[in-house]
Design a protein around this motif. Sequence first.
Motif, PDB file in Angstrom:
ATOM      1  N   ASP A  11      84.863  37.671  50.468  1.00 22.10           N
ATOM      2  CA  ASP A  11      85.062  37.466  49.025  1.00 22.10           C
ATOM      3  C   ASP A  11      83.886  37.959  48.196  1.00 22.10           C
ATOM      4  OD1 ASP A  11      83.164  35.536  49.588  1.00 22.10           O
ATOM      5  OD2 ASP A  11      84.263  33.868  48.664  1.00 22.10           O
ATOM      6  N   SER A  12      83.078  38.844  48.782  1.00 17.84           N
ATOM      7  CA  SER A  12      81.940  39.409  48.062  1.00 17.84           C
ATOM      8  C   SER A  12      81.595  40.759  48.672  1.00 17.84           C
ATOM      9  CB  SER A  12      80.720  38.487  48.150  1.00 17.84           C
ATOM     10  OG  SER A  12      80.259  38.411  49.496  1.00 17.84           O
ATOM     11  N   PHE A  13      80.832  41.548  47.939  1.00 18.52           N
ATOM     12  CA  PHE A  13      80.385  42.822  48.495  1.00 18.52           C
ATOM     13  C   PHE A  13      79.526  42.587  49.734  1.00 18.52           C
ATOM     14  CE2 PHE A  13      77.214  46.131  49.017  1.00 18.52           C
ATOM     15  CZ  PHE A  13      78.016  47.254  49.095  1.00 18.52           C
ATOM     16  N   GLU A  14      78.646  41.584  49.661  1.00 21.68           N
ATOM     17  CA  GLU A  14      77.751  41.300  50.779  1.00 21.68           C
ATOM     18  C   GLU A  14      78.522  40.971  52.050  1.00 21.68           C
ATOM     19  OE1 GLU A  14      75.637  40.673  46.956  1.00 21.68           O
ATOM     20  OE2 GLU A  14      77.568  40.012  47.761  1.00 21.68           O
ATOM     21  N   GLU A  21      79.691  46.707  58.838  1.00 25.18           N
ATOM     22  CA  GLU A  21      78.522  46.976  59.674  1.00 25.18           C
ATOM     23  C   GLU A  21      78.623  46.259  61.022  1.00 25.18           C
ATOM     24  OE1 GLU A  21      75.043  45.972  57.412  1.00 25.18           O
ATOM     25  OE2 GLU A  21      75.012  47.922  56.375  1.00 25.18           O
ATOM     26  N   GLY A  22      79.332  45.151  61.050  1.00 26.48           N
ATOM     27  CA  GLY A  22      79.492  44.397  62.287  1.00 26.48           C
ATOM     28  C   GLY A  22      80.577  44.920  63.196  1.00 26.48           C
ATOM     29  N   GLY A  23      81.403  45.842  62.693  1.00 32.23           N
ATOM     30  CA  GLY A  23      82.414  46.456  63.545  1.00 32.23           C
ATOM     31  C   GLY A  23      83.824  45.936  63.360  1.00 32.23           C
ATOM     32  N   ALA A  24      84.110  45.285  62.213  1.00 28.98           N
ATOM     33  CA  ALA A  24      85.474  44.826  61.933  1.00 28.98           C
ATOM     34  C   ALA A  24      86.407  46.017  61.742  1.00 28.98           C
ATOM     35  CB  ALA A  24      85.499  43.947  60.691  1.00 28.98           C
ATOM     36  N   ASP A  25      87.675  45.808  62.028  1.00 32.10           N
ATOM     37  CA  ASP A  25      88.679  46.852  61.838  1.00 32.10           C
ATOM     38  C   ASP A  25      89.260  46.836  60.429  1.00 32.10           C
ATOM     39  OD1 ASP A  25      88.999  47.882  64.678  1.00 32.10           O
ATOM     40  OD2 ASP A  25      89.354  45.736  64.970  1.00 32.10           O
ATOM     41  N   ARG A  26      89.186  45.672  59.791  1.00 26.30           N
ATOM     42  CA  ARG A  26      89.890  45.519  58.520  1.00 26.30           C
ATOM     43  C   ARG A  26      89.267  44.350  57.754  1.00 26.30           C
ATOM     44  NH1 ARG A  26      94.788  44.943  60.740  1.00 26.30           N
ATOM     45  NH2 ARG A  26      94.732  42.684  60.757  1.00 26.30           N
ATOM     46  N   ILE A  27      89.354  44.432  56.428  1.00 25.60           N
ATOM     47  CA  ILE A  27      88.924  43.335  55.564  1.00 25.60           C
ATOM     48  C   ILE A  27      90.136  42.761  54.837  1.00 25.60           C
ATOM     49  CG2 ILE A  27      87.671  42.764  53.436  1.00 25.60           C
ATOM     50  CD1 ILE A  27      85.609  44.880  54.237  1.00 25.60           C
ATOM     51  N   GLU A  28      90.243  41.440  54.828  1.00 27.70           N
ATOM     52  CA  GLU A  28      91.130  40.796  53.864  1.00 27.70           C
ATOM     53  C   GLU A  28      90.243  40.450  52.678  1.00 27.70           C
ATOM     54  OE1 GLU A  28      92.478  36.618  52.887  1.00 27.70           O
ATOM     55  OE2 GLU A  28      93.860  37.155  54.511  1.00 27.70           O
ATOM     56  N   LEU A  29      90.452  41.131  51.573  1.00 30.76           N
ATOM     57  CA  LEU A  29      89.599  40.954  50.406  1.00 30.76           C
ATOM     58  C   LEU A  29      90.171  39.897  49.477  1.00 30.76           C
ATOM     59  CD1 LEU A  29      87.049  41.964  48.938  1.00 30.76           C
ATOM     60  CD2 LEU A  29      88.540  43.566  47.707  1.00 30.76           C
ATOM     61  N   CYS A  30      89.327  38.943  49.113  1.00 35.87           N
ATOM     62  CA  CYS A  30      89.746  37.896  48.188  1.00 35.87           C
ATOM     63  C   CYS A  30      88.551  37.513  47.323  1.00 35.87           C
ATOM     64  CB  CYS A  30      90.249  36.673  48.963  1.00 35.87           C
ATOM     65  SG  CYS A  30      88.965  35.828  49.929  1.00 35.87           S
ATOM     66  N   GLN A  31      88.714  36.507  46.519  1.00 37.94           N
ATOM     67  CA  GLN A  31      87.590  35.834  45.881  1.00 37.94           C
ATOM     68  C   GLN A  31      87.813  34.336  46.026  1.00 37.94           C
ATOM     69  OE1 GLN A  31      87.253  38.240  42.041  1.00 37.94           O
ATOM     70  NE2 GLN A  31      85.147  38.348  42.775  1.00 37.94           N
ATOM     71  N   ASN A  32      86.734  33.580  45.828  1.00 38.42           N
ATOM     72  CA  ASN A  32      86.826  32.115  45.894  1.00 38.42           C
ATOM     73  C   ASN A  32      87.317  31.617  47.255  1.00 38.42           C
ATOM     74  OD1 ASN A  32      86.141  31.823  43.043  1.00 38.42           O
ATOM     75  ND2 ASN A  32      88.187  32.617  42.636  1.00 38.42           N
ATOM     76  N   LEU A  33      86.720  32.138  48.293  1.00 42.76           N
ATOM     77  CA  LEU A  33      87.114  31.749  49.643  1.00 42.76           C
ATOM     78  C   LEU A  33      86.931  30.259  49.884  1.00 42.76           C
ATOM     79  CD1 LEU A  33      88.119  32.619  52.413  1.00 42.76           C
ATOM     80  CD2 LEU A  33      85.784  33.299  52.998  1.00 42.76           C
ATOM     81  N   ILE A  34      85.992  29.653  49.171  1.00 37.41           N
ATOM     82  CA  ILE A  34      85.703  28.235  49.343  1.00 37.41           C
ATOM     83  C   ILE A  34      86.909  27.357  49.007  1.00 37.41           C
ATOM     84  CG2 ILE A  34      84.816  27.751  47.027  1.00 37.41           C
ATOM     85  CD1 ILE A  34      82.511  26.211  48.447  1.00 37.41           C
TER      86      ILE A  34
END
Length: 251
Positions: A11-14, A21-34
């Motif tokens: 849920d952030s650029f970081e 950089e860690g080797g993930a295949d895909r991102i589920e992009l969101c915000q407010n993951l908490i």
Amino acid sequence: MKKFRLEICADSFESAKAAWEGGADRIELCQNLIIGGTTPSPHLFRQIRSRNSIRIHVLIRPRFGDFLYSEEEIQVMVEEIKMYREMGAEGIVVGALTPDGRLDRAQLSRFMEAAGEMEVTLHRAFDMCRDPEDGLQAAIDLGIHRILTSGQKNSALEGWEILKGLREESKGKIRIMAGAGVSPENIPLLCQKTGITEYHMSGKKIVESGMKYRKEGVSMGLPSFSEYQLFRTDKNQVEKAAACLRNLEED
């Protein structure tokens, strides 16, 4: 072609940077993951895409809470799906339920139409539906590509029996992805018990804020969470999970 896949919820650029950089295949992009995640800013999507070509599936969720949406909320979700399709997202992550706890086929059909050629993942609204077998068949009938699920439990490890049953019942017509409480430590056991090959995790760690001055007695959000602690994906956790899946691939 890789058999095993690792998706990181960011849920952030970081966090996104830690994922690629860690080797993930895909991102589920969101915000407010908490609070379980909500639809991200298109500017965050552009920022990540400008730096890396990792596959991005965008969560479409207008608010915290249940998955029974008003017509006005549905209209917003449809327009957001169209927007992210035009922006070049590879997939979307959606869900909607009827008042009696079934997948809302009518609304999900609208999402599928808006998604066009993008991949569609049914998120953990599936875990809140009354009948997993009925939900599985509805998702297959709708042409959804993947179900993200914990096996209708609080963690994938608790729900392994339902996860295994879903994978077997799906007969390859839809992909089943295990999520909730997934970690490098339990992926091998989940794989052994369920035969599932796609895993979803946040790999989060708590990072202390750089704020020096901290106002006492004033809360700007949920009182149970500190404004001065940030949730970020841990690159080391991603690396360990990716290495674990590579080992399973080789075995």
